[in-house]
Design a protein around this motif. Sequence first.
Motif, PDB file in Angstrom:
ATOM      1  N   ARG A 101       0.807  -1.217   0.000  1.00 57.47           N
ATOM      2  CA  ARG A 101       0.000   0.000   0.000  1.00 57.47           C
ATOM      3  C   ARG A 101       0.842   1.270   0.000  1.00 57.47           C
ATOM      4  O   ARG A 101       0.308   2.365  -0.152  1.00 57.47           O
ATOM      5  CB  ARG A 101      -0.918  -0.004   1.232  1.00 57.47           C
ATOM      6  CG  ARG A 101      -1.953  -1.101   1.233  1.00 57.47           C
ATOM      7  CD  ARG A 101      -2.517  -1.322   2.638  1.00 57.47           C
ATOM      8  NE  ARG A 101      -3.000  -0.092   3.235  1.00 57.47           N
ATOM      9  CZ  ARG A 101      -4.233   0.385   3.038  1.00 57.47           C
ATOM     10  NH1 ARG A 101      -5.073  -0.277   2.258  1.00 57.47           N
ATOM     11  NH2 ARG A 101      -4.621   1.489   3.632  1.00 57.47           N
ATOM     12  N   THR A 102       2.142   1.120   0.191  1.00 55.52           N
ATOM     13  CA  THR A 102       2.999   2.306   0.308  1.00 55.52           C
ATOM     14  C   THR A 102       2.906   3.238  -0.899  1.00 55.52           C
ATOM     15  O   THR A 102       2.775   4.461  -0.723  1.00 55.52           O
ATOM     16  CB  THR A 102       4.457   1.893   0.545  1.00 55.52           C
ATOM     17  OG1 THR A 102       4.534   1.127   1.750  1.00 55.52           O
ATOM     18  CG2 THR A 102       5.359   3.112   0.655  1.00 55.52           C
ATOM     19  N   PRO A 103       2.977   2.728  -2.156  1.00 53.08           N
ATOM     20  CA  PRO A 103       2.867   3.665  -3.286  1.00 53.08           C
ATOM     21  C   PRO A 103       1.550   4.436  -3.310  1.00 53.08           C
ATOM     22  O   PRO A 103       1.528   5.622  -3.646  1.00 53.08           O
ATOM     23  CB  PRO A 103       2.992   2.738  -4.507  1.00 53.08           C
ATOM     24  CG  PRO A 103       3.758   1.555  -4.014  1.00 53.08           C
ATOM     25  CD  PRO A 103       3.285   1.366  -2.601  1.00 53.08           C
ATOM     26  N   TRP A 104       0.434   3.772  -2.928  1.00 54.92           N
ATOM     27  CA  TRP A 104      -0.850   4.453  -2.912  1.00 54.92           C
ATOM     28  C   TRP A 104      -0.894   5.521  -1.817  1.00 54.92           C
ATOM     29  O   TRP A 104      -1.430   6.624  -2.028  1.00 54.92           O
ATOM     30  CB  TRP A 104      -1.974   3.448  -2.708  1.00 54.92           C
ATOM     31  CG  TRP A 104      -2.150   2.539  -3.884  1.00 54.92           C
ATOM     32  CD1 TRP A 104      -1.757   1.235  -3.992  1.00 54.92           C
ATOM     33  CD2 TRP A 104      -2.731   2.884  -5.142  1.00 54.92           C
ATOM     34  NE1 TRP A 104      -2.060   0.736  -5.226  1.00 54.92           N
ATOM     35  CE2 TRP A 104      -2.671   1.728  -5.960  1.00 54.92           C
ATOM     36  CE3 TRP A 104      -3.318   4.039  -5.659  1.00 54.92           C
ATOM     37  CZ2 TRP A 104      -3.157   1.707  -7.262  1.00 54.92           C
ATOM     38  CZ3 TRP A 104      -3.807   4.029  -6.949  1.00 54.92           C
ATOM     39  CH2 TRP A 104      -3.730   2.873  -7.745  1.00 54.92           C
ATOM     40  N   LEU A 105      -0.340   5.208  -0.667  1.00 52.11           N
ATOM     41  CA  LEU A 105      -0.273   6.203   0.407  1.00 52.11           C
ATOM     42  C   LEU A 105       0.598   7.386  -0.011  1.00 52.11           C
ATOM     43  O   LEU A 105       0.269   8.544   0.268  1.00 52.11           O
ATOM     44  CB  LEU A 105       0.281   5.561   1.683  1.00 52.11           C
ATOM     45  CG  LEU A 105      -0.640   4.570   2.406  1.00 52.11           C
ATOM     46  CD1 LEU A 105       0.129   3.823   3.494  1.00 52.11           C
ATOM     47  CD2 LEU A 105      -1.832   5.317   3.018  1.00 52.11           C
ATOM     48  N   ALA A 106       1.707   7.092  -0.679  1.00 54.98           N
ATOM     49  CA  ALA A 106       2.591   8.164  -1.136  1.00 54.98           C
ATOM     50  C   ALA A 106       1.900   9.040  -2.161  1.00 54.98           C
ATOM     51  O   ALA A 106       2.020  10.275  -2.128  1.00 54.98           O
ATOM     52  CB  ALA A 106       3.870   7.562  -1.726  1.00 54.98           C
ATOM     53  N   LEU A 107       1.147   8.421  -3.089  1.00 55.23           N
ATOM     54  CA  LEU A 107       0.440   9.193  -4.104  1.00 55.23           C
ATOM     55  C   LEU A 107      -0.614  10.098  -3.476  1.00 55.23           C
ATOM     56  O   LEU A 107      -0.728  11.279  -3.829  1.00 55.23           O
ATOM     57  CB  LEU A 107      -0.211   8.234  -5.106  1.00 55.23           C
ATOM     58  CG  LEU A 107      -0.993   8.893  -6.252  1.00 55.23           C
ATOM     59  CD1 LEU A 107      -0.081   9.792  -7.074  1.00 55.23           C
ATOM     60  CD2 LEU A 107      -1.642   7.835  -7.130  1.00 55.23           C
ATOM     61  N   ALA A 108      -1.390   9.559  -2.541  1.00 59.03           N
ATOM     62  CA  ALA A 108      -2.412  10.369  -1.870  1.00 59.03           C
ATOM     63  C   ALA A 108      -1.773  11.520  -1.093  1.00 59.03           C
ATOM     64  O   ALA A 108      -2.296  12.644  -1.074  1.00 59.03           O
ATOM     65  CB  ALA A 108      -3.236   9.491  -0.935  1.00 59.03           C
ATOM     66  N   THR A 109      -0.647  11.240  -0.446  1.00 62.75           N
ATOM     67  CA  THR A 109       0.044  12.283   0.314  1.00 62.75           C
ATOM     68  C   THR A 109       0.551  13.381  -0.607  1.00 62.75           C
ATOM     69  O   THR A 109       0.465  14.581  -0.285  1.00 62.75           O
ATOM     70  CB  THR A 109       1.210  11.676   1.108  1.00 62.75           C
ATOM     71  OG1 THR A 109       0.712  10.656   1.981  1.00 62.75           O
ATOM     72  CG2 THR A 109       1.911  12.739   1.935  1.00 62.75           C
ATOM     73  N   LEU A 110       1.080  12.993  -1.771  1.00 59.38           N
ATOM     74  CA  LEU A 110       1.540  13.988  -2.743  1.00 59.38           C
ATOM     75  C   LEU A 110       0.384  14.850  -3.234  1.00 59.38           C
ATOM     76  O   LEU A 110       0.514  16.080  -3.337  1.00 59.38           O
ATOM     77  CB  LEU A 110       2.205  13.298  -3.931  1.00 59.38           C
ATOM     78  CG  LEU A 110       3.622  12.758  -3.719  1.00 59.38           C
ATOM     79  CD1 LEU A 110       4.079  11.968  -4.941  1.00 59.38           C
ATOM     80  CD2 LEU A 110       4.595  13.891  -3.428  1.00 59.38           C
ATOM     81  N   ILE A 111      -0.755  14.216  -3.529  1.00 60.20           N
ATOM     82  CA  ILE A 111      -1.917  14.974  -4.005  1.00 60.20           C
ATOM     83  C   ILE A 111      -2.396  15.960  -2.945  1.00 60.20           C
ATOM     84  O   ILE A 111      -2.887  17.046  -3.258  1.00 60.20           O
ATOM     85  CB  ILE A 111      -3.049  14.011  -4.405  1.00 60.20           C
ATOM     86  CG1 ILE A 111      -2.606  13.142  -5.582  1.00 60.20           C
ATOM     87  CG2 ILE A 111      -4.316  14.780  -4.773  1.00 60.20           C
ATOM     88  CD1 ILE A 111      -3.615  12.058  -5.951  1.00 60.20           C
TER      89      ILE A 111
END
Length: 217
Positions: free
Chosen positions: A56-66
Amino acid sequence: MTTPDHQSPVPDSSEPSGPQARDRIYRSPFGIAGGVLLLAIVGWLGVDALVSGHGRTPWLALATLILLVPLVIAFTLRPAVFANEDRLRIRNPFRVITLPWGSVASLRSSYSNEVVVKSGTKYQLWAVPVSLRARKKATRRQQNRAAAQVRTGAAAALDAGPRRAQTDQIMDDLRELAEIHESAERAQGEPSVRWAYEVMGPAIAGAVVLVILLATG
């Protein structure tokens, strides 16, 4: 510290064209520099997590970037003050406030710089932050200059007052514009406020996705 830029922005169809519409633009160099640095750090960490993360790390990173990128831009790169002969336009993190000079009651400086309209509403100038340190430094420098002139018996007249900090000088310039143009026909009208949905939308979307990911983790 804030520096004026006398280049005209991209013309807006709702604004008058010609010399009268030419803006003085004020931004905070320290805010811009800080924003660029923060974006570089957030981007580096986020891209690294997207590329090398697992599960799930890439999805969490993407949401955090957004979520974070629009907020960093909103509070550092976005703020600006545009002033011309007709109106004062304030671009704050989440709002754009357009004030014809005829609607402005005063421009005040204390712990923050703000404009007060005749209805009593106050708007802060994010792009022109107050620096108490700069004020004290300017006052101390002028006092030292005056003391040196007195000691040396200089015949030149002393300055009438302390040298102004740069943001205080900007406020003086805006007050002068208001005083000169407040009665002009082109400077009349009601204040208008537009919310910056282009900033708020992505940030809210990122926050929602991040909450969902954390809640379902």
